[in-house]
Design a protein around this motif. Structure first.
Motif, short mmCIF file in Angstrom:
data_model
loop_
_atom_site.label_atom_id
_atom_site.label_comp_id
_atom_site.label_asym_id
_atom_site.label_seq_id
_atom_site.Cartn_x
_atom_site.Cartn_y
_atom_site.Cartn_z
N SER A 5 0.83 -1.21 0.00
CA SER A 5 0.00 0.00 0.00
C SER A 5 0.86 1.26 0.00
O SER A 5 0.44 2.30 -0.50
CB SER A 5 -0.97 0.01 1.19
OG SER A 5 -0.29 0.18 2.41
N GLU B 201 -3.76 6.43 -4.85
CA GLU B 201 -5.21 6.40 -5.03
C GLU B 201 -5.56 5.97 -6.46
O GLU B 201 -4.99 6.44 -7.43
CB GLU B 201 -5.79 7.78 -4.76
CG GLU B 201 -7.30 7.84 -4.82
CD GLU B 201 -7.84 9.21 -4.47
OE1 GLU B 201 -9.00 9.47 -4.82
OE2 GLU B 201 -7.10 10.03 -3.87
N GLU C 256 -11.26 -8.87 3.05
CA GLU C 256 -11.84 -7.52 2.91
C GLU C 256 -11.39 -6.63 4.08
O GLU C 256 -11.01 -5.47 3.89
CB GLU C 256 -13.35 -7.61 2.86
CG GLU C 256 -14.04 -6.28 2.66
CD GLU C 256 -15.55 -6.44 2.54
OE1 GLU C 256 -16.15 -5.63 1.83
OE2 GLU C 256 -16.11 -7.36 3.17
N LYS D 52 -9.07 -3.31 3.73
CA LYS D 52 -9.61 -2.03 4.21
C LYS D 52 -8.62 -1.37 5.17
O LYS D 52 -8.39 -0.16 5.11
CB LYS D 52 -10.96 -2.26 4.90
CG LYS D 52 -11.64 -1.00 5.35
CD LYS D 52 -12.99 -1.30 5.95
CE LYS D 52 -13.66 0.00 6.40
NZ LYS D 52 -14.97 -0.27 7.03
N TYR E 208 -7.59 -0.15 0.96
CA TYR E 208 -8.14 -0.71 -0.28
C TYR E 208 -9.61 -1.05 -0.09
O TYR E 208 -10.05 -1.36 1.02
CB TYR E 208 -7.41 -1.99 -0.68
CG TYR E 208 -5.99 -1.79 -1.13
CD1 TYR E 208 -5.69 -1.54 -2.46
CD2 TYR E 208 -4.93 -1.86 -0.22
CE1 TYR E 208 -4.38 -1.37 -2.88
CE2 TYR E 208 -3.63 -1.69 -0.63
CZ TYR E 208 -3.35 -1.44 -1.96
OH TYR E 208 -2.06 -1.26 -2.37
N LYS E 209 -10.33 -1.04 -1.20
CA LYS E 209 -11.70 -1.58 -1.21
C LYS E 209 -11.76 -2.61 -2.32
O LYS E 209 -11.15 -2.46 -3.38
CB LYS E 209 -12.74 -0.50 -1.44
CG LYS E 209 -12.73 0.11 -2.81
CD LYS E 209 -13.92 1.03 -3.05
CE LYS E 209 -13.87 1.54 -4.50
NZ LYS E 209 -15.04 2.27 -4.86
N ILE E 210 -12.49 -3.70 -2.07
CA ILE E 210 -12.63 -4.75 -3.07
C ILE E 210 -13.68 -4.33 -4.09
O ILE E 210 -14.81 -4.00 -3.73
CB ILE E 210 -13.01 -6.09 -2.41
CG1 ILE E 210 -11.86 -6.59 -1.53
CG2 ILE E 210 -13.37 -7.13 -3.47
CD1 ILE E 210 -12.15 -7.88 -0.77
N ASN E 211 -13.28 -4.35 -5.37
CA ASN E 211 -14.22 -4.04 -6.45
C ASN E 211 -14.82 -5.29 -7.06
O ASN E 211 -15.91 -5.23 -7.63
CB ASN E 211 -13.53 -3.22 -7.54
CG ASN E 211 -13.28 -1.79 -7.12
OD1 ASN E 211 -13.95 -1.26 -6.23
ND2 ASN E 211 -12.32 -1.15 -7.74
N ALA F 279 -8.81 -5.22 -5.95
CA ALA F 279 -9.05 -4.15 -4.99
C ALA F 279 -8.47 -2.84 -5.50
O ALA F 279 -7.51 -2.84 -6.27
CB ALA F 279 -8.43 -4.49 -3.63
N GLU F 280 -9.05 -1.76 -5.06
CA GLU F 280 -8.62 -0.41 -5.48
C GLU F 280 -8.10 0.37 -4.28
O GLU F 280 -8.72 0.36 -3.21
CB GLU F 280 -9.81 0.33 -6.09
CG GLU F 280 -9.51 1.74 -6.53
CD GLU F 280 -10.76 2.46 -7.04
OE1 GLU F 280 -10.68 3.69 -7.20
OE2 GLU F 280 -11.80 1.81 -7.24
N ARG F 281 -6.98 1.01 -4.46
CA ARG F 281 -6.42 1.88 -3.41
C ARG F 281 -7.26 3.12 -3.34
O ARG F 281 -7.50 3.80 -4.35
CB ARG F 281 -4.97 2.23 -3.76
CG ARG F 281 -4.24 3.01 -2.69
CD ARG F 281 -3.73 2.06 -1.61
NE ARG F 281 -2.70 2.70 -0.81
CZ ARG F 281 -2.96 3.43 0.28
NH1 ARG F 281 -4.18 3.66 0.67
NH2 ARG F 281 -1.96 3.94 0.97
N ILE F 282 -7.77 3.46 -2.16
CA ILE F 282 -8.65 4.62 -1.99
C ILE F 282 -7.99 5.70 -1.14
O ILE F 282 -6.97 5.48 -0.54
CB ILE F 282 -10.01 4.21 -1.38
CG1 ILE F 282 -9.83 3.40 -0.09
CG2 ILE F 282 -10.80 3.38 -2.39
CD1 ILE F 282 -11.10 3.05 0.61
#
Length: 198
Positions: A78, A83, A128, A132, A136-139, A195-198
Motif C-alpha cells: 500500500s 489512489e 476484505e 480495508k 483498499y476496497k474490493i471491487n 481491490a482499489e487503493r482509496i
C-alpha cells in the motif's frame, strides 16, 4: 509476485511488466520461459522507495498464505500504490469443500491446509478487512477451485475401489458442472480479488 504466466499475458496486452521473485531459480525460470523481466527481489520497507508510484497494478498470486505476517506485506504494498491503483490477490479460501475434506481426513492433508507451506487461509470477509485496513476496497471477487476433484481423490484413498469404479466414471464428465455448484455456494478453495487503493 507469482504466476509468471500472468506477467506474460499482461505484457502481450501492452503493459510494462516486472516480476519480483526472491527465489533465484524461479526468477531465472520465469525470465527464460515467459520472456518477462523478473528481479530477484521482494517488496519490503527497504525496497518501497524503489518501486513507489511506478506500478498502477500489482498482483500477488499465491503469496500471502506463505507469509508469517500478511498484514506487513499489504502495508508495504500500500505504501507503493496511490489512489486509484489496483491490487490483485489470489489466496486459498476458507471455508471450502477442500478444507472440509482435509479437516475430515487430517492424515491426507495436501493442498490447502499444508503447513508449513500454507500458514494462512482467508475468508472473503477477512481479506476484505485486511485490505480495508491498508486503504483498499474490493471491487470484484471470484471464487473458484478444484474442490470436487480433491474430495473425490481423498475418498479414493479410503476406498481404493472407487478409483476404477463406475461411480467415478459417471462423475468424471460432470466435474466442471459439480465444481460450478460448489463455486455458486461460495465453498471454493481459491479466492481472487481485485481491490482499489482509496
Amino acid at each position: 509476485m507469482r504466476r509468471r504466466g500472468a506477467l506474460s499475458v499482461a505484457k502481450s496486452h501492452g503493459y510494462d511488466t516486472l516480476g519480483l521473485e526472491p527465489n533465484v531459480m524461479e526468477a531465472e525460470y520465469a525470465a527464460k520461459r515467459f520472456g518477462v523481466e523478473v528481479r530477484q527481489d521482494y517488496i519490503s520497507k527497504d525496497t518501497v522507495s524503489k518501486y513507489r508510484g511506478q506500478y498502477g497494478v500489482i498482483s500477488m498470486f499465491s503469496v500471502l498464505e506463505h507469509a508469517p505476517d500478511p498484514n506487513h506485506i499489504l502495508s508495504d504494498v500500500s505504501a507503493i500504490q496511490g489512489e486509484g491503483d489496483t491490487l490483485v490477490i489470489e489466496v486459498p479460501h476458507f471455508p471450502s469443500i477442500s478444507t472440509m475434506s482435509q479437516m475430515t481426513f487430517p492424515d491426507f492433508v495436501n493442498r490447502m491446509m499444508h503447513p508449513p507451506l500454507h500458514l494462512f487461509l482467508f475468508s472473503l470477509r477477512s481479506l476484505e478487512g485486511m485490505l480495508k485496513r491498508h486503504g483498499y476496497k474490493i471491487n470484484a471477487a471470484w471464487l473458484f477451485g478444484q474442490d470436487f476433484y480433491e474430495m473425490i481423490s481423498t475418498l479414493g484413498l479410503f476406498a481404493p475401489a472407487m478409483n476404477q469404479s463406475k461411480l467415478l466414471s459417471a462423475l468424471s464428465p460432470m466435474m466442471s458442472e459439480l465444481q460450478a455448484v460448489i463455486d455458486n455456494h461460495n465453498l471454493s478453495d481459491e479466492v481472487l480479488v481485485v481491490a482499489e487503493r482509496i
